[in-house]
Design a protein around this motif. Structure first.
Motif, PDB file in Angstrom:
ATOM      1  N   TYR A 184      11.475  58.371  41.157  1.00  0.00           N
ATOM      2  CA  TYR A 184      10.035  58.083  41.082  1.00  0.00           C
ATOM      3  C   TYR A 184       9.445  58.664  39.794  1.00  0.00           C
ATOM      4  CZ  TYR A 184       5.178  57.703  42.635  1.00  0.00           C
ATOM      5  OH  TYR A 184       3.844  57.387  42.731  1.00  0.00           O
ATOM      6  N   ARG A 185       9.836  59.894  39.504  1.00  0.00           N
ATOM      7  CA  ARG A 185       9.309  60.549  38.285  1.00  0.00           C
ATOM      8  C   ARG A 185       9.806  59.837  37.022  1.00  0.00           C
ATOM      9  NH1 ARG A 185       5.980  62.625  40.951  1.00  0.00           N
ATOM     10  NH2 ARG A 185       6.326  64.382  42.305  1.00  0.00           N
ATOM     11  N   SER A 186      11.052  59.353  37.068  1.00  0.00           N
ATOM     12  CA  SER A 186      11.557  58.688  35.858  1.00  0.00           C
ATOM     13  C   SER A 186      10.804  57.372  35.646  1.00  0.00           C
ATOM     14  CB  SER A 186      13.061  58.460  35.931  1.00  0.00           C
ATOM     15  OG  SER A 186      13.332  57.506  36.925  1.00  0.00           O
ATOM     16  N   VAL A 192       1.279  50.357  36.280  1.00  0.00           N
ATOM     17  CA  VAL A 192       1.938  51.591  36.732  1.00  0.00           C
ATOM     18  C   VAL A 192       1.764  51.751  38.244  1.00  0.00           C
ATOM     19  CG1 VAL A 192       1.976  54.104  36.523  1.00  0.00           C
ATOM     20  CG2 VAL A 192       1.607  52.701  34.492  1.00  0.00           C
ATOM     21  N   SER A 193       0.529  51.519  38.732  1.00  0.00           N
ATOM     22  CA  SER A 193       0.274  51.699  40.168  1.00  0.00           C
ATOM     23  C   SER A 193       1.126  50.737  40.982  1.00  0.00           C
ATOM     24  CB  SER A 193      -1.195  51.442  40.491  1.00  0.00           C
ATOM     25  OG  SER A 193      -1.993  52.347  39.803  1.00  0.00           O
ATOM     26  N   LEU A 194       1.217  49.478  40.543  1.00  0.00           N
ATOM     27  CA  LEU A 194       2.005  48.512  41.299  1.00  0.00           C
ATOM     28  C   LEU A 194       3.496  48.853  41.254  1.00  0.00           C
ATOM     29  CD1 LEU A 194       0.356  45.026  40.675  1.00  0.00           C
ATOM     30  CD2 LEU A 194       0.397  46.371  42.760  1.00  0.00           C
ATOM     31  N   ALA A 195       3.950  49.375  40.122  1.00  0.00           N
ATOM     32  CA  ALA A 195       5.362  49.777  40.026  1.00  0.00           C
ATOM     33  C   ALA A 195       5.618  50.925  41.013  1.00  0.00           C
ATOM     34  CB  ALA A 195       5.697  50.200  38.605  1.00  0.00           C
ATOM     35  N   LYS A 196       4.678  51.845  41.117  1.00  0.00           N
ATOM     36  CA  LYS A 196       4.829  52.960  42.062  1.00  0.00           C
ATOM     37  C   LYS A 196       4.832  52.447  43.498  1.00  0.00           C
ATOM     38  CE  LYS A 196       2.767  56.628  39.277  1.00  0.00           C
ATOM     39  NZ  LYS A 196       1.596  57.470  39.076  1.00  0.00           N
ATOM     40  N   TRP A 197       3.922  51.508  43.763  1.00  0.00           N
ATOM     41  CA  TRP A 197       3.868  50.946  45.122  1.00  0.00           C
ATOM     42  C   TRP A 197       5.191  50.275  45.469  1.00  0.00           C
ATOM     43  CZ3 TRP A 197       4.433  46.042  47.179  1.00  0.00           C
ATOM     44  CH2 TRP A 197       4.098  45.924  48.539  1.00  0.00           C
ATOM     45  N   ILE A 223       8.229  50.851  44.366  1.00  0.00           N
ATOM     46  CA  ILE A 223       9.359  51.763  44.611  1.00  0.00           C
ATOM     47  C   ILE A 223       9.195  52.444  45.982  1.00  0.00           C
ATOM     48  CG2 ILE A 223       8.407  53.691  43.260  1.00  0.00           C
ATOM     49  CD1 ILE A 223      11.179  54.421  42.406  1.00  0.00           C
ATOM     50  N   LEU A 224       7.950  52.778  46.332  1.00  0.00           N
ATOM     51  CA  LEU A 224       7.712  53.359  47.661  1.00  0.00           C
ATOM     52  C   LEU A 224       7.974  52.322  48.750  1.00  0.00           C
ATOM     53  CD1 LEU A 224       4.555  55.516  46.944  1.00  0.00           C
ATOM     54  CD2 LEU A 224       6.623  56.347  48.058  1.00  0.00           C
ATOM     55  N   ASN A 225       7.554  51.098  48.503  1.00  0.00           N
ATOM     56  CA  ASN A 225       7.718  50.036  49.493  1.00  0.00           C
ATOM     57  C   ASN A 225       9.192  49.715  49.727  1.00  0.00           C
ATOM     58  OD1 ASN A 225       6.451  48.078  51.226  1.00  0.00           O
ATOM     59  ND2 ASN A 225       7.264  46.541  49.827  1.00  0.00           N
ATOM     60  N   ARG A 226       9.969  49.796  48.653  1.00  0.00           N
ATOM     61  CA  ARG A 226      11.411  49.533  48.814  1.00  0.00           C
ATOM     62  C   ARG A 226      12.038  50.589  49.728  1.00  0.00           C
ATOM     63  NH1 ARG A 226      11.625  47.662  43.309  1.00  0.00           N
ATOM     64  NH2 ARG A 226      12.265  49.718  42.587  1.00  0.00           N
ATOM     65  N   LEU A 227      11.600  51.836  49.554  1.00  0.00           N
ATOM     66  CA  LEU A 227      12.119  52.896  50.429  1.00  0.00           C
ATOM     67  C   LEU A 227      11.649  52.660  51.871  1.00  0.00           C
ATOM     68  CD1 LEU A 227      13.658  55.572  50.710  1.00  0.00           C
ATOM     69  CD2 LEU A 227      11.525  56.773  50.203  1.00  0.00           C
ATOM     70  N   HIS A 228      10.399  52.274  52.015  1.00  0.00           N
ATOM     71  CA  HIS A 228       9.825  51.974  53.337  1.00  0.00           C
ATOM     72  C   HIS A 228      10.660  50.892  54.027  1.00  0.00           C
ATOM     73  CE1 HIS A 228       5.776  51.162  55.602  1.00  0.00           C
ATOM     74  NE2 HIS A 228       6.695  51.640  56.380  1.00  0.00           N
ATOM     75  N   ASP A 229      11.050  49.877  53.270  1.00  0.00           N
ATOM     76  CA  ASP A 229      11.838  48.769  53.818  1.00  0.00           C
ATOM     77  C   ASP A 229      13.242  49.202  54.229  1.00  0.00           C
ATOM     78  OD1 ASP A 229       9.859  46.930  53.520  1.00  0.00           O
ATOM     79  OD2 ASP A 229      10.636  46.039  51.673  1.00  0.00           O
ATOM     80  N   ARG A 230      13.730  50.295  53.628  1.00  0.00           N
ATOM     81  CA  ARG A 230      15.125  50.658  53.798  1.00  0.00           C
ATOM     82  C   ARG A 230      15.333  51.816  54.769  1.00  0.00           C
ATOM     83  NH1 ARG A 230      16.145  52.341  48.692  1.00  0.00           N
ATOM     84  NH2 ARG A 230      16.662  54.427  49.399  1.00  0.00           N
ATOM     85  N   ASN A 231      14.491  52.852  54.616  1.00  0.00           N
ATOM     86  CA  ASN A 231      14.762  54.100  55.345  1.00  0.00           C
ATOM     87  C   ASN A 231      13.418  54.757  55.667  1.00  0.00           C
ATOM     88  OD1 ASN A 231      15.293  56.798  55.991  1.00  0.00           O
ATOM     89  ND2 ASN A 231      17.038  56.935  54.618  1.00  0.00           N
ATOM     90  N   GLU A 232      12.911  54.524  56.867  1.00  0.00           N
ATOM     91  CA  GLU A 232      11.560  54.988  57.193  1.00  0.00           C
ATOM     92  C   GLU A 232      11.477  56.512  57.308  1.00  0.00           C
ATOM     93  OE1 GLU A 232       9.388  53.062  60.248  1.00  0.00           O
ATOM     94  OE2 GLU A 232       9.214  51.274  59.002  1.00  0.00           O
ATOM     95  N   THR A 233      12.556  57.133  57.765  1.00  0.00           N
ATOM     96  CA  THR A 233      12.492  58.594  57.939  1.00  0.00           C
ATOM     97  C   THR A 233      12.262  59.265  56.584  1.00  0.00           C
ATOM     98  OG1 THR A 233      14.119  58.251  59.680  1.00  0.00           O
ATOM     99  CG2 THR A 233      13.645  60.519  59.081  1.00  0.00           C
ATOM    100  N   PHE A 284       0.625  60.443  46.885  1.00  0.00           N
ATOM    101  CA  PHE A 284       1.021  59.095  47.309  1.00  0.00           C
ATOM    102  C   PHE A 284      -0.045  58.336  48.088  1.00  0.00           C
ATOM    103  CE2 PHE A 284       5.779  60.409  47.120  1.00  0.00           C
ATOM    104  CZ  PHE A 284       5.764  60.237  45.749  1.00  0.00           C
ATOM    105  N   ALA A 285      -1.018  59.052  48.675  1.00  0.00           N
ATOM    106  CA  ALA A 285      -2.073  58.325  49.420  1.00  0.00           C
ATOM    107  C   ALA A 285      -2.766  57.294  48.521  1.00  0.00           C
ATOM    108  CB  ALA A 285      -3.069  59.296  50.043  1.00  0.00           C
ATOM    109  N   PRO A 286      -3.079  57.624  47.255  1.00  0.00           N
ATOM    110  CA  PRO A 286      -3.729  56.609  46.412  1.00  0.00           C
ATOM    111  C   PRO A 286      -2.831  55.402  46.097  1.00  0.00           C
ATOM    112  CG  PRO A 286      -4.021  58.807  45.484  1.00  0.00           C
ATOM    113  CD  PRO A 286      -3.003  58.930  46.579  1.00  0.00           C
ATOM    114  N   ILE A 287      -1.532  55.498  46.410  1.00  0.00           N
ATOM    115  CA  ILE A 287      -0.643  54.359  46.161  1.00  0.00           C
ATOM    116  C   ILE A 287      -0.529  53.490  47.422  1.00  0.00           C
ATOM    117  CG2 ILE A 287       1.679  53.655  45.393  1.00  0.00           C
ATOM    118  CD1 ILE A 287       0.234  55.308  43.299  1.00  0.00           C
ATOM    119  N   VAL A 288      -0.297  54.135  48.574  1.00  0.00           N
ATOM    120  CA  VAL A 288      -0.109  53.327  49.780  1.00  0.00           C
ATOM    121  C   VAL A 288      -1.451  52.957  50.415  1.00  0.00           C
ATOM    122  CG1 VAL A 288       2.124  54.414  50.246  1.00  0.00           C
ATOM    123  CG2 VAL A 288       0.103  55.300  51.399  1.00  0.00           C
TER     124      VAL A 288
END
Ligand SMILES: NC(=O)c1ccc[n+]([C@@H]2O[C@H](COP(=O)([O-])OP(=O)(O)OC[C@H]3O[C@@H](n4cnc5c(N)ncnc54)[C@H](O)[C@@H]3O)[C@@H](O)[C@H]2O)c1
Length: 604
Positions: free
Chosen positions: A78-80, A93-98, A100-110, A123-127
């Motif tokens: 995420y930092r890179s 930038v914001s959409l790129a951050k969203w 990467i977070l969304n891909r994780l959400h789709d893959r591994n919720e824990t 992260f609240a301002p992204i999701v």
């Protein structure tokens, strides 16, 4: 001091939960089906014994990577991304951050929720707001896989069976929208599904609702957004919105279907256009455990802020009844705030007090609303001023915001208009003549570009001494000479998670005004006098779990006191009734889900 105490509390809470051995999680699948299910997937984190048990051996690279290592790897990538997008526009930038977070959400919720909880401020301002607005606007292009359920006008008569298509046997929290008024962005049709998804992310992060028990819902009634209607790739029904009884029959059917399958679920209405927001609230609030966040959640947060503003002036809370408040925006949010403020005043004054609402001035796109307004909206009518077409007290029907501010010299100027920049230089300069020793300026509209003013302009034109709050996050303002203009975030995320959680854990069959007021007062009392003097009227988002625990407990206690509670799980009404306030806080904290890898146990 308080912040340190709360941070320690958060840490202890997290440690307590992560150190206790997590209970098993039952799965009804094996092999790749588990790897493709984000509820159960642990990626390379499956221990070897579990790989054997669940038919995963050989389907993953051999080395087991710990949860902590996975966490670190995600944060590093995420930092890179932040580094690699240097120079790109904020939106890119914001959409790129969203993404990467969304891909994780789709893959591994824990892992996703742990990352979200631990870094909620970042992260609240992204999701959630403001990026979620951008996501909704571009949802067609960003869509990869479904999340939540869609009920459309074409599903009439089918919803009672459709609801059983949802894979989870238990749902505790539903957030539903019809996409007709997404933030301050208008009608976005089905693309508005991003809002229930974002709100439920906050439910998981703040209230610890188990992500297997949440359900985002879109009611697709069509759209009146011409651009979307003409877009071949638009994902919703390409027809004008249903109106009248046809519209209500769809919402009725959805409510009955949801209630039939999950009678204990709490349903939050979100981002409905004003007429449907009020109508549905009226229609369902005595029958279902539901609330409208734009009307009731926003009102609670604003009331907490208004009470904070009184305290910041060094005045006792009862002086709230003397505050002059100008509200700009007579939609579901603005009117919700005024209704709640009026109820608070009537409580403070007792039955003999002044509850006429004489201290409120309400404006919409046509200016000041008076009793002489033609076709006045019934919801706005109780707050219409008595001025005639002839000028009285220097103001007339439709007076401009500048005229009103100059004449009234309000203690508080509160924006819920959805119109960016409407608190312009002249209006802000006029606030210097406010009758308050510390004027309050709340630019509550979302997303960021719709805020009525920036904090920088507010401090520049209205003075260093103001109390400032915005709906979306902004940075504090450097006022020079080491002084800081504090920017509060007046967002309903401080309240809705606690309202929903408290309603759920009390087993209340409805959500009463008393429960909502208890939530708001709990938030208002959260801030110390010392903080208030610094201009801080809302706590830091980093303490959101702690705040939600307190708010949730206040809601539980009020539900019990009002005879609305019925108990939850194996905690019955008797046990709830015997709980002290502290025990209620402990009960709420105990029931919050925390993301750790649970041992998976397969059941055929
Ligand atoms: N901070 C929060 O927690 C929070 C919560 C809910 C809503 N909001 C924001 O509040 C805004 C309004 O939401 P809503 O549901 O009430 O919308 P709405 O569409 O129901 O109402 C908007 C109101 O603003 C008025 N308005 C429009 N242009 C105006 C102008 N130039 N001058 C004065 N008034 C004007 C309209 O006449 C209408 O009364 C949105 O931007 C939303 O994102 C913020």
């Amino acid at each position: 001091m308080w912040n340190i105490a709360r941070a320690v509390w958060n840490l202890r809470q997290a440690r307590r939960l992560s150190m206790s051995i997590p209970g098993p999680c039952i799965v009804h699948k094996r092999g790749t089906d588990i790897l493709h299910d984000p509820w159960f997937n642990k990626d390379t984190g499956f221990p070897l014994t579990e790989r054997d048990r669940l038919g995963l051996r050989g389907l993953l690279p051999p080395r087991v990577i710990s949860f902590e290592q996975q966490y670190e790897r995600f944060i590093n990538s995420y930092r890179s991304l932040e580094h690699n997008t240097k120079g790109a526009s904020d939106a890119v930038v914001s959409l790129a951050k969203w993404r990467i977070l969304n891909r994780l959400h789709d893959r591994n919720e824990t892992l996703y929720y742990r990352v979200l909880i631990d870094n909620i401020k970042e992260f609240a301002p992204i999701v959630y707001t403001p990026t979620v607005g951008l996501v909704c606007q571009n949802y067609g292009g960003l869509y990869r896989r479904p999340r939540g359920m869609y009920f459309s006008a074409k599903d009439k008569g089918e919803m009672m069976s459709m609801i059983y298509n949802w894979p989870s046997h238990q749902v505790d929290m539903i957030v539903v929208t019809d996409g007709s008024r997404i933030l301050g962005l208008g009608d976005l049709g089905v693309q508005g599904i991003g809002i229930p998804i974002g709100k439920l992310d906050i439910y998981v992060a703040a209230a610890g609702i188990n992500p297997q028990k949440i359900l985002p819902v879109m009611l697709d009634m069509g759209t009146n957004n011409q651009k979307l209607l003409e877009d071949n790739l638009y994902l919703g029904l390409r027809q004008p919105r249903l109106e009248g009884d046809e519209y209500l029959s769809i919402v009725d059917e959805f409510m009955e279907a949801a209630y039939a399958r999950w009678p204990k679920a709490v349903i939050q209405f979100e981002d409905f256009q004003m007429k449907w927001a009020f109508e549905t609230l009226q229609r369902y609030r005595q029958r279902f455990c539901m609330f409208n966040d734009d009307i009731q959640g926003t009102a609670g947060v604003a009331l907490a802020g208004l009470l904070g503003a009184v305290r910041s002036q060094g005045r006792p809370l009862k002086d709230f009844v003397k505050q002059k408040i100008v509200v700009v925006g007579a939609g579901s949010a603005g009117i919700g705030v005024l209704n709640m403020a009026k109820k608070a005043i009537s409580r403070m004054c007792g039955s003999s007090g002044n509850v006429e609402g004489n201290q409120f001035w309400l404006l919409d796109k046509n200016g000041l609303i008076t009793k002489y307004r033609k076709d006045i909206d019934p919801a706005a009518a109780p707050f219409a001023r008595g001025y005639g077409p002839e000028e009285v007290e220097g103001l007339t029907e439709g007076a401009s915001l500048l005229e009103v501010v100059k004449k009234v010299k309000p203690h508080v100027l509160l924006g819920l208009s959805g119109v960016g920049g409407i608190f312009n230089e002249e209006v802000l300069r006029a606030m210097q003549d406010s009758d308050a020793s510390r004027p309050a300026i709340f630019a509550m509209s979302n997303p960021t570009m719709n805020a009525e003013c920036t904090p920088k302009d507010a401090f520049k034109y209205s003075g260093d001494n103001i109390i400032f709050a915005s709906g979306s996050p902004f940075d504090n303002v450097d006022l020079g000479n080491g002084k800081v203009g504090y920017v509060n975030q007046a967002n309903n995320m401080y309240l809705f998670p606690g309202i929903g959680l408290g309603a759920l854990l009390s087993g209340a069959h409805i959500i009463s005004d008393g429960m909502l007021q208890a939530a708001s007062e709990c938030l208002a009392s959260y801030i110390t006098d010392e903080d208030i003097q610094q201009g801080v009227i809302f706590p830091s988002i980093s303490s959101i779990r702690h705040i939600t625990t307190q708010v949730g407990a206040a809601v539980v206690c009020t539900a019990v006191a009002e005879g609305l509670a019925e108990g939850h799980g194996n905690v019955d009404l008797k046990e709830l009734s015997l709980m002290s306030k502290e025990e209620a806080v402990e009960y709420v904290a105990r029931n919050m889900w925390y993301p750790v890898y649970s041992p998976l146990v397969q059941e055929k």
